[in-house]
Scaffold this motif. Structure first.
Motif, mmCIF file in Angstrom:
data_model
loop_
_atom_site.group_PDB
_atom_site.id
_atom_site.type_symbol
_atom_site.label_atom_id
_atom_site.label_comp_id
_atom_site.label_asym_id
_atom_site.label_seq_id
_atom_site.Cartn_x
_atom_site.Cartn_y
_atom_site.Cartn_z
ATOM 1 N N SER A 84 0.923 -1.275 0.082
ATOM 2 C CA SER A 84 0.049 -0.126 0.188
ATOM 3 C C SER A 84 0.923 1.319 -0.175
ATOM 4 N N SER A 85 0.240 2.477 -0.428
ATOM 5 C CA SER A 85 0.981 3.695 -0.319
ATOM 6 C C SER A 85 1.284 4.074 1.148
ATOM 7 N N ILE A 86 2.047 4.794 1.452
ATOM 8 C CA ILE A 86 2.522 5.343 2.881
ATOM 9 C C ILE A 86 1.425 6.084 3.637
ATOM 10 N N MET A 87 0.653 6.847 2.583
ATOM 11 C CA MET A 87 -0.659 7.661 3.253
ATOM 12 C C MET A 87 -1.622 6.763 3.598
ATOM 13 N N ASN A 88 -1.972 5.927 2.965
ATOM 14 C CA ASN A 88 -3.036 4.920 3.264
ATOM 15 C C ASN A 88 -2.504 4.167 4.435
ATOM 16 N N TYR A 89 -1.539 3.610 4.423
ATOM 17 C CA TYR A 89 -0.854 2.849 5.618
ATOM 18 C C TYR A 89 -0.946 3.722 6.832
ATOM 19 N N THR A 90 -0.739 4.890 6.927
ATOM 20 C CA THR A 90 -0.395 5.885 8.110
ATOM 21 C C THR A 90 -1.761 6.106 8.318
#
Length: 117
Positions: A84-90
């Motif tokens: 996943s992208s780091i923004m979604n993960y965060t």
């Protein structure tokens, strides 16, 4: 063929001899009131079996199970970090931790974590 049979018979006889010797040596022969009673858990078997159970222990066990299951739900987040992208993960991780902390505060406000009355 005879030698294999003879060696197998000797090994079996030595094993039986060792088992008998060890049973004779390690035999515990003392007996006291606690060992002869039907329960060895520390409770007196002469008392009634249904004693009042503290609800606090039950609540702490339930809280432990809930948070234990939620921690196991955090493990897939580690595996999806590469996908996943780091923004979604965060955002997903922060939301999950906020839900955990909200549940902890809810239990705290309900008084499930208070031990002294």
């Amino acid at each position: 063929m005879k030698i294999i049979f003879f060696l197998t018979l000797m090994i079996i006889m030595i094993n039986f001899l060792l088992i008998i010797i060890l049973n004779l040596i390690s035999k515990k022969s003392f007996s006291d009131r606690e060992k002869s009673s039907p329960f060895e858990c520390g409770f007196d078997p002469k008392n009634p079996a249904r004693l009042p159970f503290s609800l606090q222990f039950f609540l702490i066990a339930v809280i432990f199970l809930i948070f234990d299951v939620e921690i196991t739900l955090l493990f897939p987040l580690i595996l999806t970090l590469n996908i996943s992208s780091i923004m979604n993960y965060t955002f997903i991780t922060i939301f999950f931790i906020i839900v955990l902390i909200g549940g902890l505060f809810h239990e705290w406000k309900q008084g499930a974590l208070d031990w002294a009355y």
